[in-house]
Design a protein around this motif. Structure first.
Motif, short mmCIF file in Angstrom:
data_model
loop_
_atom_site.label_atom_id
_atom_site.label_comp_id
_atom_site.label_asym_id
_atom_site.label_seq_id
_atom_site.Cartn_x
_atom_site.Cartn_y
_atom_site.Cartn_z
N ARG A 125 0.85 -1.56 0.02
CA ARG A 125 0.08 -0.31 -0.33
C ARG A 125 0.57 1.69 -0.27
NH1 ARG A 125 -2.58 0.06 6.20
NH2 ARG A 125 -0.97 0.39 6.96
N GLN A 126 0.55 2.20 -0.91
CA GLN A 126 0.82 3.53 -0.55
C GLN A 126 0.02 5.11 -0.59
OE1 GLN A 126 3.31 4.25 -4.22
NE2 GLN A 126 4.84 6.08 -2.93
N ALA A 127 0.21 5.13 0.66
CA ALA A 127 -1.12 6.51 0.65
C ALA A 127 -0.19 8.11 -0.20
CB ALA A 127 -0.71 6.79 2.45
N PRO A 128 -0.24 9.40 0.00
CA PRO A 128 0.23 10.13 -0.58
C PRO A 128 1.97 10.66 -0.01
CG PRO A 128 -2.28 10.31 -0.78
CD PRO A 128 -2.34 9.43 -0.26
N GLY A 129 2.60 11.07 -0.42
CA GLY A 129 3.19 11.53 0.65
C GLY A 129 4.28 9.86 1.00
N LYS A 130 4.17 8.87 0.96
CA LYS A 130 4.59 8.53 1.75
C LYS A 130 5.70 7.18 0.91
CE LYS A 130 2.70 9.27 5.82
NZ LYS A 130 3.96 10.47 6.78
N GLN A 131 6.13 6.88 1.14
CA GLN A 131 6.57 5.22 0.80
C GLN A 131 6.10 4.26 0.96
OE1 GLN A 131 10.33 4.58 2.64
NE2 GLN A 131 12.00 6.22 1.36
N ARG A 132 5.85 3.36 -0.46
CA ARG A 132 4.91 2.33 -0.38
C ARG A 132 5.46 1.05 -0.08
NH1 ARG A 132 5.53 -0.34 -6.00
NH2 ARG A 132 7.39 -0.71 -5.61
N MET A 184 -9.66 -6.49 5.09
CA MET A 184 -9.01 -5.61 6.32
C MET A 184 -10.28 -5.49 7.67
SD MET A 184 -7.08 -3.22 3.81
CE MET A 184 -8.51 -2.89 2.39
N ASN A 185 -9.96 -5.68 8.63
CA ASN A 185 -11.14 -6.36 9.47
C ASN A 185 -10.56 -4.10 10.18
OD1 ASN A 185 -12.57 -7.23 8.39
ND2 ASN A 185 -11.17 -8.99 9.75
N SER A 186 -11.30 -3.36 10.92
CA SER A 186 -11.02 -2.83 12.19
C SER A 186 -10.29 -1.23 11.63
CB SER A 186 -10.29 -3.25 13.24
OG SER A 186 -11.05 -4.31 13.78
N LEU A 187 -10.50 -0.46 10.49
CA LEU A 187 -10.07 0.43 9.54
C LEU A 187 -9.80 1.60 9.88
CD1 LEU A 187 -10.70 -1.08 6.45
CD2 LEU A 187 -8.16 -0.66 6.65
N ASN A 188 -8.36 2.07 10.28
CA ASN A 188 -8.47 3.13 10.66
C ASN A 188 -8.35 4.34 9.86
OD1 ASN A 188 -5.85 4.17 10.97
ND2 ASN A 188 -5.59 1.94 12.20
N THR A 189 -8.48 5.75 10.09
CA THR A 189 -8.32 6.73 9.58
C THR A 189 -7.00 6.93 9.09
OG1 THR A 189 -7.71 8.55 10.73
CG2 THR A 189 -10.36 8.23 10.31
N GLU A 190 -5.37 6.81 9.25
CA GLU A 190 -4.14 5.96 8.70
C GLU A 190 -4.06 5.28 8.10
OE1 GLU A 190 -2.39 8.09 13.07
OE2 GLU A 190 -2.71 6.04 12.21
N GLU A 191 -4.97 4.57 7.11
CA GLU A 191 -4.53 4.14 6.34
C GLU A 191 -5.38 3.78 5.34
OE1 GLU A 191 -4.28 0.16 9.62
OE2 GLU A 191 -6.16 0.27 8.99
N PRO A 192 -5.75 4.88 4.65
CA PRO A 192 -6.21 4.84 3.13
C PRO A 192 -5.15 4.85 2.37
CG PRO A 192 -6.59 7.11 4.85
CD PRO A 192 -6.02 6.47 5.92
N ALA A 193 -5.12 4.21 1.32
CA ALA A 193 -3.66 4.26 0.29
C ALA A 193 -4.47 3.65 -0.99
CB ALA A 193 -2.79 3.89 1.10
#
Length: 122
Positions: free
Chosen positions: A38-45, A82-91
């Motif tokens: 996974r890769q979020a904006p501005g983050k490394q894969r 994927m269960n119990s997703l949080n707001t830090e895991e959009p990607a």
């Protein structure tokens, strides 16, 4: 020659679940390890999980206890639940055909899917 296609992404509320699929064409998964990144904006894969040809699974510490990976060789498909997703895991989540892997190491191969977007809302 090998094509990987991800599906199942979308919008989910925090605490919810999504099921991502990686389907192969032109090849089969049965003799290859498959990884999910996974890769979020501005983050490394980052490597999230991988599964060996024999079905052994490995998960990143950040998702242990919440995500699972499985494979259906008859359908040439690998699933990331994927269960119990949080707001830090959009990607954008992408699957990959491994170059080499073991229980301790995953080396990505040249074949990638186009990715599927996961968005988590509060």
């Amino acid at each position: 020659q090998v094509q990987l296609v991800e599906s199942g992404g979308g919008l989910v509320q925090a605490g919810g679940s999504l099921r991502l699929s990686c389907a192969a064409s032109g090849s089969t998964f049965s003799s290859n390890a498959i990884g999910w990144y996974r890769q979020a904006p501005g983050k490394q894969r980052e490597l999230v999980a991988w599964i060996s040809s024999g079905g052994s699974t490995n998960l990143a510490d950040s998702v242990k206890g919440r995500f699972t990976i499985s494979r259906d060789n008859a359908k040439n498909t690998v699933i990331l639940q994927m269960n119990s997703l949080n707001t830090e895991e959009p990607a954008v989540y992408s699957c990959n055909l491994a170059r080499y892997s073991s229980s301790y190491y995953y080396s990505p191969g040249e074949y990638w899917g186009q990715g599927t977007q996961v968005t988590v809302s509060a």
